[in-house]
Design an enzyme around this catalytic site. Structure first.
Site, PDB file in Angstrom:
ATOM      1  N   HIS A  81       0.810  -1.225   0.000  1.00 47.87           N
ATOM      2  CA  HIS A  81       0.000   0.000   0.000  1.00 47.87           C
ATOM      3  C   HIS A  81       0.842   1.273   0.000  1.00 47.87           C
ATOM      4  O   HIS A  81       0.325   2.354  -0.215  1.00 47.87           O
ATOM      5  CB  HIS A  81      -0.901   0.034   1.234  1.00 47.87           C
ATOM      6  CG  HIS A  81      -1.689  -1.229   1.394  1.00 47.87           C
ATOM      7  ND1 HIS A  81      -1.362  -2.204   2.316  1.00 47.87           N
ATOM      8  CD2 HIS A  81      -2.760  -1.679   0.740  1.00 47.87           C
ATOM      9  CE1 HIS A  81      -2.221  -3.203   2.213  1.00 47.87           C
ATOM     10  NE2 HIS A  81      -3.079  -2.923   1.264  1.00 47.87           N
ATOM     11  N   GLU A 133      -2.963   3.239   2.092  1.00 49.24           N
ATOM     12  CA  GLU A 133      -2.456   3.898   0.875  1.00 49.24           C
ATOM     13  C   GLU A 133      -2.601   5.420   0.995  1.00 49.24           C
ATOM     14  O   GLU A 133      -1.738   6.175   0.543  1.00 49.24           O
ATOM     15  CB  GLU A 133      -3.222   3.389  -0.355  1.00 49.24           C
ATOM     16  CG  GLU A 133      -2.654   3.968  -1.642  1.00 49.24           C
ATOM     17  CD  GLU A 133      -3.458   3.576  -2.878  1.00 49.24           C
ATOM     18  OE1 GLU A 133      -4.019   2.471  -2.916  1.00 49.24           O
ATOM     19  OE2 GLU A 133      -3.536   4.420  -3.789  1.00 49.24           O
ATOM     20  N   ASN A 232     -10.491  -2.585  -2.613  1.00 48.23           N
ATOM     21  CA  ASN A 232     -10.989  -2.972  -3.939  1.00 48.23           C
ATOM     22  C   ASN A 232     -12.017  -4.095  -3.856  1.00 48.23           C
ATOM     23  O   ASN A 232     -12.914  -4.176  -4.679  1.00 48.23           O
ATOM     24  CB  ASN A 232      -9.828  -3.243  -4.901  1.00 48.23           C
ATOM     25  CG  ASN A 232      -9.224  -4.600  -4.713  1.00 48.23           C
ATOM     26  OD1 ASN A 232      -9.761  -5.577  -5.199  1.00 48.23           O
ATOM     27  ND2 ASN A 232      -8.121  -4.660  -3.984  1.00 48.23           N
TER      28      ASN A 232
HETATM   29  S1  SF4 Z   1      -4.760  -3.141  -6.630  1.00 47.46           S
HETATM   30 FE1  SF4 Z   1      -3.682  -1.924  -8.193  1.00 47.46          FE
HETATM   31  S2  SF4 Z   1      -2.473  -0.434  -7.036  1.00 47.46           S
HETATM   32 FE2  SF4 Z   1      -3.116  -2.042  -5.589  1.00 47.46          FE
HETATM   33  S3  SF4 Z   1      -1.431  -3.497  -5.587  1.00 47.46           S
HETATM   34 FE3  SF4 Z   1      -2.868  -4.188  -7.161  1.00 47.46          FE
HETATM   35  S4  SF4 Z   1      -2.124  -3.262  -9.093  1.00 47.46           S
HETATM   36 FE4  SF4 Z   1      -1.159  -2.185  -7.394  1.00 47.46          FE
END
Ligand code: SF4
Length: 315
Positions: A81, A133, A232
């Site tokens: 992150h 992050e 995510n």
């Molecule tokens: S989600 Fe995107 S920014 Fe996060 S580690 Fe994976 S590639 Fe990298």
């Protein structure tokens, strides 16, 4: 005679699961263990997934919250992150060996932030308060030079001394749709705001969201494998819900709420960028105990991204 199991079509989203940044961060810890021997310290969860963290712990990684928990004679890895600049600076001052597993796409945002400050801009950063992050990116610039914006309402409430000299950047793991709405609100309120040169929401986040959108219209339910603190993964469940499909985030097959799942004809299955494929198989195996499962991979956008490993571990 055995009662036949109800049929269930499982649409498996693709791409799903590990992204190139997570893959690289895990490899960095594994290579550091090979090179330095155990224990290797890791500041924060290397990626937001308990299964991954427990496996690495079994190999000899020790996860800590802060640098002062790392003994002087052991190496430390920084998580995918990203970390504030003060962290590697403190490690250098103590003479610690460290390896930075920050995803290169997060590092790219860090460099953009530095350049904008050099250009005399104040940065509006679209992200989620408290996410590692966000803490890492704020730690790249002087205090007071970046303001967090989480919602369109935040944009309306902004009270800035100089509204002409602005730029915005974003966290890499946001909802593509929410972010577009916030960006529009920023552009309406501050027409001269400078846009990033390229999209900061990373390829893996946007591809996984698009893959969920592609299968959602056919699904009665959506299962998203991911940790509750994985930005995510949370966004994937939101994307499905917004398309009218009830979605649940789960860490392991044992978390499936069978009453909630019911007996739909088709469900969607996906995994956040920090969730390994073995957990997808685990969930499908659990579904097979109760349903006559037909698996279908719904390939949306093939991914070929691979990031280089740090030179000090592969030389
Ligand atoms: S989600 Fe995107 S920014 Fe996060 S580690 Fe994976 S590639 Fe990298």
């Amino acid at each position: 005679m055995l009662t036949p199991l109800p049929p269930l079509r499982v649409l498996i989203a693709a791409p799903r699961g590990f992204c190139a940044g997570v893959d690289r961060a895990i490899q960095i810890v594994e290579l550091a263990l090979e090179r330095f021997g155990a224990p290797v310290y890791v500041r924060h969860e290397i990626v937001h997934n308990r299964f991954v963290v427990d496996r690495l712990r079994g190999l000899g990684a020790v996860f800590v919250d802060e640098l002062d928990e790392v003994p002087d004679d052991r190496p430390v890895v920084f998580s995918a992150h990203g970390v504030p600049k003060s962290v590697p600076a403190a490690a250098t001052e103590r003479g610690l060996s460290f390896v930075d597993a920050t995803c290169p796409l997060v590092s790219k945002v860090h460099r953009q932030a530095e350049r904008l400050i050099e250009d005399g801009r104040h940065i509006l950063f679209i992200g989620h308060a408290g996410h590692p992050e966000v803490i890492g990116t704020f730690g790249q610039v002087p205090p007071g030079s970046m303001t967090l914006v989480e919602t369109e309402e935040d944009v309306a409430r902004l009270d800035l001394v100089d509204s002409e000299n602005l730029a915005f950047l974003t966290q890499t793991t946001l909802s593509v749709d929410d972010t577009a709405a916030i960006v529009t609100a920023l552009q309406v309120r501050f027409p001269s705001i400078r846009m990033p040169r390229s999209e900061d929401i990373c390829y893996a986040t946007s591809n996984r969201q698009s893959a969920v959108k592609a299968i959602a219209p056919e699904c009665g339910r959506m299962l998203v494998i991911g940790a509750p603190n994985s930005s995510n993964s949370l966004r994937l469940a939101e994307v499905a819900e917004r398309m009218g499909v009830a979605a649940k985030l789960l860490e392991r097959a044992a978390d499936i709420d069978w009453d909630w799942l019911g007996t739909p004809l088709t469900i969607g299955l996906t995994a956040g960028a920090s969730a390994p494929e073995v957990l997808v198989r685990e969930v499908i195996d659990a579904l097979r105990q109760r349903f006559d499962v037909t698996e279908e991979i719904a390939d949306h956008t093939p991914e070929r991204m691979v990031f280089k490993l740090p030179r000090e571990l592969v030389a």
